[in-house]
Design a protein around this motif. Structure first.
Motif, short mmCIF file in Angstrom:
data_model
loop_
_atom_site.label_atom_id
_atom_site.label_comp_id
_atom_site.label_asym_id
_atom_site.label_seq_id
_atom_site.Cartn_x
_atom_site.Cartn_y
_atom_site.Cartn_z
N PRO A 26 -2.17 6.82 -4.44
CA PRO A 26 -2.22 6.27 -3.07
C PRO A 26 -3.20 5.11 -3.01
O PRO A 26 -4.22 5.10 -3.70
N GLY A 27 -2.89 4.12 -2.17
CA GLY A 27 -3.79 3.00 -1.99
C GLY A 27 -3.11 1.66 -2.17
O GLY A 27 -1.89 1.58 -2.39
N PRO A 28 -3.88 0.57 -2.09
CA PRO A 28 -3.30 -0.78 -2.23
C PRO A 28 -2.97 -1.09 -3.69
O PRO A 28 -3.68 -0.69 -4.60
N HIS A 29 -1.88 -1.83 -3.88
CA HIS A 29 -1.45 -2.22 -5.22
C HIS A 29 -0.88 -3.64 -5.18
O HIS A 29 -0.32 -4.07 -4.16
N THR B 277 0.84 -1.19 0.00
CA THR B 277 0.00 0.00 0.00
C THR B 277 0.87 1.24 0.00
O THR B 277 1.85 1.32 0.76
N THR B 278 0.56 2.20 -0.85
CA THR B 278 1.27 3.47 -0.86
C THR B 278 0.40 4.52 -0.18
O THR B 278 -0.81 4.58 -0.38
N THR B 279 1.02 5.35 0.66
CA THR B 279 0.28 6.39 1.39
C THR B 279 0.24 7.71 0.63
O THR B 279 -0.56 8.58 0.95
#
Length: 369
Positions: free
Chosen positions: A219-222, A203-205
């Motif tokens: 931003p979010g889950p990947h 996950t990127t913030t």
């Protein structure tokens, strides 16, 4: 010290490793902090016959011991083990899409010293920024020639000048620690390993967009494929302070995400997936001679089963700005000595060793969870 004792983890822990091999299947997986480990640990499920023969044929090895001879630090027999792990940034051949073809020349784009503590249940990983200015020793360059070395040179030039042996020699002179093993993987090999694993979930913030690494993540889950994973670990200008220090923190965060995922990936129940992973990993790897066959590599992998993301301490070598060049860094003498002395004594690295380091001030690592 004999070759046998060096090959067994400095002469200790053999019985402990045999006991650990009997632990549940769920504990098998990735347990070492570096790109190369993604494939190596999973070789623990290697087979026999043509399968074994094919994987052996994939491996490349370098005889570091013969190249360096006796001009090395003492081999401390305290049950620990130190491995120099490099990511190669050659732009030739299949890697040319990441920059102008360099005709086969390469530098160590990523460098990590992995210290396995006695018992191999925990580890410390020290990342060395490639822009660190360090003394480079004299190194053989091939065809009977020798580079005289330099009093102050960029760290990753050592690999360009004299290949793996020169990189090991430079690290050993810098740290005073003898490297027990050497492992290297290139860009293309790294991508294939991740793809054969089925990608990496993280996950990127914050958004990450970097034209240089061809990465664009909101931003979010990947779930990152090999190309995206490589882009992430190569990203620097769009995260943190835009330096190599920020990229190192991204690499460390990625590695921990990878380790956590592999624990439950189930490759040992899928022979086809296991072979694809083992095949891509062994093609991508260059190791020292002692790990240059599947049997030795499998034994090494099995000795790492107890190391998880939670008991892996990752730092950047304590550095500060180079007074002579603001685009370079130099080791902080007192703090770096704390790091090397701790590893030599097989002790945890004290927190005060990194408190003043420029490598501790980038927020890049917090972007990936």
């Amino acid at each position: 010290m004999s070759e046998d004792s060096r090959g067994s983890g400095r002469g200790r822990g053999a019985e402990g490793r045999r006991r650990r091999r009997a632990q549940p299947q769920r504990r098998k997986g990735l347990r070492v902090a570096a790109w190369t480990a993604a494939g190596v640990v999973l070789l623990g499920g290697g087979g026999l016959g043509w399968f074994y023969f094919k994987l052996n044929g994939n491996l490349h090895s370098v005889d570091i011991d013969s190249a360096l001879g006796k001009d090395r630090p003492a081999n401390v027999d305290n049950g620990s083990m130190d491995i120099l792990v490099l990511g190669s940034d050659s732009r030739s051949g299949a890697n040319s899409e990441y920059g102008q073809d360099d005709g086969g020349s390469a530098r160590s784009d990523t460098a990590m010293i992995v210290h396995l503590y006695e018992g191999h249940q925990k580890a410390s990983v020290v990342s060395i920024p490639r822009d660190t200015m360090v003394p480079r020793p004299a190194c053989a360059t091939g065809k009977g020639k020798t580079d005289p070395g330099r009093r102050k040179a960029q760290f990753n030039e050592a690999y360009t000048v004299g290949g793996p042996a020169c990189a090991v020699k430079t690290v050993e002179q810098l740290s005073g620690i003898r490297m027990d093993h050497y492992m290297e993987v290139d860009f293309t090999g790294f991508k294939k390993i991740i793809d054969n694993l089925g990608g990496v979930q993280l996950t990127t913030t914050k958004p990450i967009k970097d034209d240089g690494s061809h990465l664009d993540l909101p931003p979010g889950p990947h779930k990152l494929n090999g190309e995206q994973s490589l882009g992430l670990v190569r990203t620097r200008k769009s995260v943190g302070d835009g330096s190599d220090l920020g990229r190192i923190q991204l690499q460390q965060a990625f590695i921990k995400a990878l380790i956590k995922q592999v624990k439950g990936i189930g490759v040992f129940d899928n022979p086809k997936k296991l072979f694809g992973l083992a095949d891509s990993a062994t093609k991508a790897l260059t190791t020292d001679k002692a790990l240059g066959d599947v049997k030795s590599l499998m034994g090494f992998a099995q000795s790492l089963q107890g190391i998880s993301a939670e008991n892996m301490h990752m730092i950047t070598l304590p550095v500060g700005p180079d007074p002579a060049d603001s685009d370079r860094v130099v080791p902080l003498v007192k703090e770096s000595k704390m790091v090397w002395d701790s590893l030599l004594a097989d002790q945890p690295i004290p927190a005060q060793a990194t408190e003043k380091s420029a490598g501790d001030k980038s927020a890049a690592g917090s972007i990936v969870q």
